[in-house]
Design a protein around this motif. Structure first.
Motif, PDB file in Angstrom:
ATOM      1  N   ARG A   1     -11.009   4.573  -2.066  1.00  0.00           N
ATOM      2  CA  ARG A   1     -10.229   4.840  -1.138  1.00  0.00           C
ATOM      3  C   ARG A   1     -10.037   6.398  -1.000  1.00  0.00           C
ATOM      4  N   ASN A   2      -9.455   6.672  -2.315  1.00  0.00           N
ATOM      5  CA  ASN A   2      -9.020   8.288  -2.398  1.00  0.00           C
ATOM      6  C   ASN A   2     -10.205   9.557  -2.689  1.00  0.00           C
TER       7      ASN A   2
ATOM      8  N   LEU B   1      -1.881  10.370  -2.132  1.00  0.00           N
ATOM      9  CA  LEU B   1      -2.764   9.363  -2.424  1.00  0.00           C
ATOM     10  C   LEU B   1      -2.272   7.906  -1.715  1.00  0.00           C
ATOM     11  N   ARG B   2      -3.161   6.982  -1.475  1.00  0.00           N
ATOM     12  CA  ARG B   2      -2.968   5.733  -0.930  1.00  0.00           C
ATOM     13  C   ARG B   2      -3.317   4.879  -1.774  1.00  0.00           C
ATOM     14  N   ILE B   3      -2.186   4.076  -2.384  1.00  0.00           N
ATOM     15  CA  ILE B   3      -2.597   3.273  -3.625  1.00  0.00           C
ATOM     16  C   ILE B   3      -2.507   1.913  -2.985  1.00  0.00           C
TER      17      ILE B   3
ATOM     18  N   ALA C   1      -9.574  -4.474 -10.683  1.00  0.00           N
ATOM     19  CA  ALA C   1     -10.165  -4.649  -9.146  1.00  0.00           C
ATOM     20  C   ALA C   1      -9.318  -3.716  -8.246  1.00  0.00           C
ATOM     21  N   LEU C   2      -8.440  -3.291  -8.488  1.00  0.00           N
ATOM     22  CA  LEU C   2      -7.313  -2.395  -7.538  1.00  0.00           C
ATOM     23  C   LEU C   2      -7.778  -0.911  -8.014  1.00  0.00           C
TER      24      LEU C   2
ATOM     25  N   VAL D   1       0.822  -1.223  -0.290  1.00  0.00           N
ATOM     26  CA  VAL D   1       0.062  -0.026  -0.041  1.00  0.00           C
ATOM     27  C   VAL D   1       0.919   1.204  -0.071  1.00  0.00           C
ATOM     28  N   ILE D   2       0.803   1.780  -1.207  1.00  0.00           N
ATOM     29  CA  ILE D   2       1.888   2.825  -1.394  1.00  0.00           C
ATOM     30  C   ILE D   2       1.434   4.317  -0.977  1.00  0.00           C
TER      31      ILE D   2
END
Length: 266
Positions: free
Chosen positions: A124-125, A41-43, A116-117, A35-36
């Motif tokens: 999330r963002n 952003l949190r990807i 899906a990601l 999780v970057i």
């Protein structure tokens, strides 16, 4: 406008190669858990379809950096955004954060595992938008719904069409822009579709009259027996009523030119 100065390009490439090398990428995997955090952003990249080098590129702000820069600097607010070739949803997420609550974001990604990601990262963002992710491929050489074959690139998130369908990879159903924006009065468009942009521009002239702004990475390509260089593609976009308003490398921002009253684009 334009990218790095020529004398700096080899240095940048060397630095990029070092930061995405196998030892550094493995360390990034261990430290981040996949999780970057990058550019606010949190990807989520936790999938075997994402290479470690891609995670490192994302962490060190090298992943789709030109597209993110152009979107954050030049993208206008819109009620509907379409992102073709959305990949992990990094650019989609950056763009969606600029949109008002309730705006619609439609993403298309050919690799089902990556799609899906894309969906998870948008949720999330940018939870304030209504996002939909379609597993499909922009292709005007096939009928909608017909399978398009891809061969995966080494970094997984970048793939190329497998013309003869004989190499290992994945397939996705063909989709077209006009079907994505049925009933939409105006939209903005982001696309990184690895050479398929010529087919889209040629086939979607009428649909693109409703496109107010286009952010695209352009690639020299062969289409229907003709070689198209980037200047040729820009000339085609200009003929459709767009003006280049910004660029960085091969990423361009094209804005619809206001037509005269009664003109062809009114």
């Amino acid at each position: 406008m334009g990218g790095a100065k020529p004398r700096l390009v080899p240095v940048k490439r060397a630095v990029a190669g070092a930061l995405t090398s196998a030892p550094v990428a493995a360390l990034v995997d261990r430290v981040t858990g996949g999780v970057i955090r990058s550019r606010g952003l949190r990807i989520d990249t936790r999938s075997p379809a994402v290479a470690s080098s891609t995670r490192a590129a994302l962490l060190f702000r090298m992943y789709e950096s030109a597209e993110i820069r152009m979107v954050r600097t030049h993208l206008r607010s819109a009620s509907h955004l379409v992102d073709l070739g959305a990949s992990l949803g990094v650019v989609s997420s950056a763009a969606a954060r600029l949109l008002p609550p309730g705006a619609e974001v439609t993403c298309v990604e050919a690799n089902a595992q990556i799609a899906a990601l894309t969906s998870a990262n948008l949720a999330r963002n940018a939870p304030h938008v209504r996002a939909g992710v379609i597993n499909g491929a922009i292709d005007y050489t096939r009928s909608p719904g017909q399978a398009v074959s891809f061969v995966e690139a080494d970094e997984h998130v970048g793939s190329a069409i497998d013309a003869d369908g004989t190499r290992a990879g994945f397939t996705a159903p063909a989709v077209r822009l006009t079907d994505l924006v049925q009933g939409v009065k105006a939209f903005s468009l982001v696309m990184d579709i690895e050479g398929a942009e010529v087919g889209l521009l040629l086939a979607e002239a009428q649909t693109l009259q409703r496109c107010q702004q286009l952010v695209a990475e352009l690639h020299a390509t062969e289409h229907d027996g003709r070689r198209w260089e980037v200047p040729d593609i820009l000339q085609l976009a200009t003929s459709l009523g767009f003006t280049v308003t910004a660029s960085y490398g091969n990423v361009f921002v094209l804005t619809r030119t206001p037509a005269p009253i009664g003109g062809p684009h009114a």
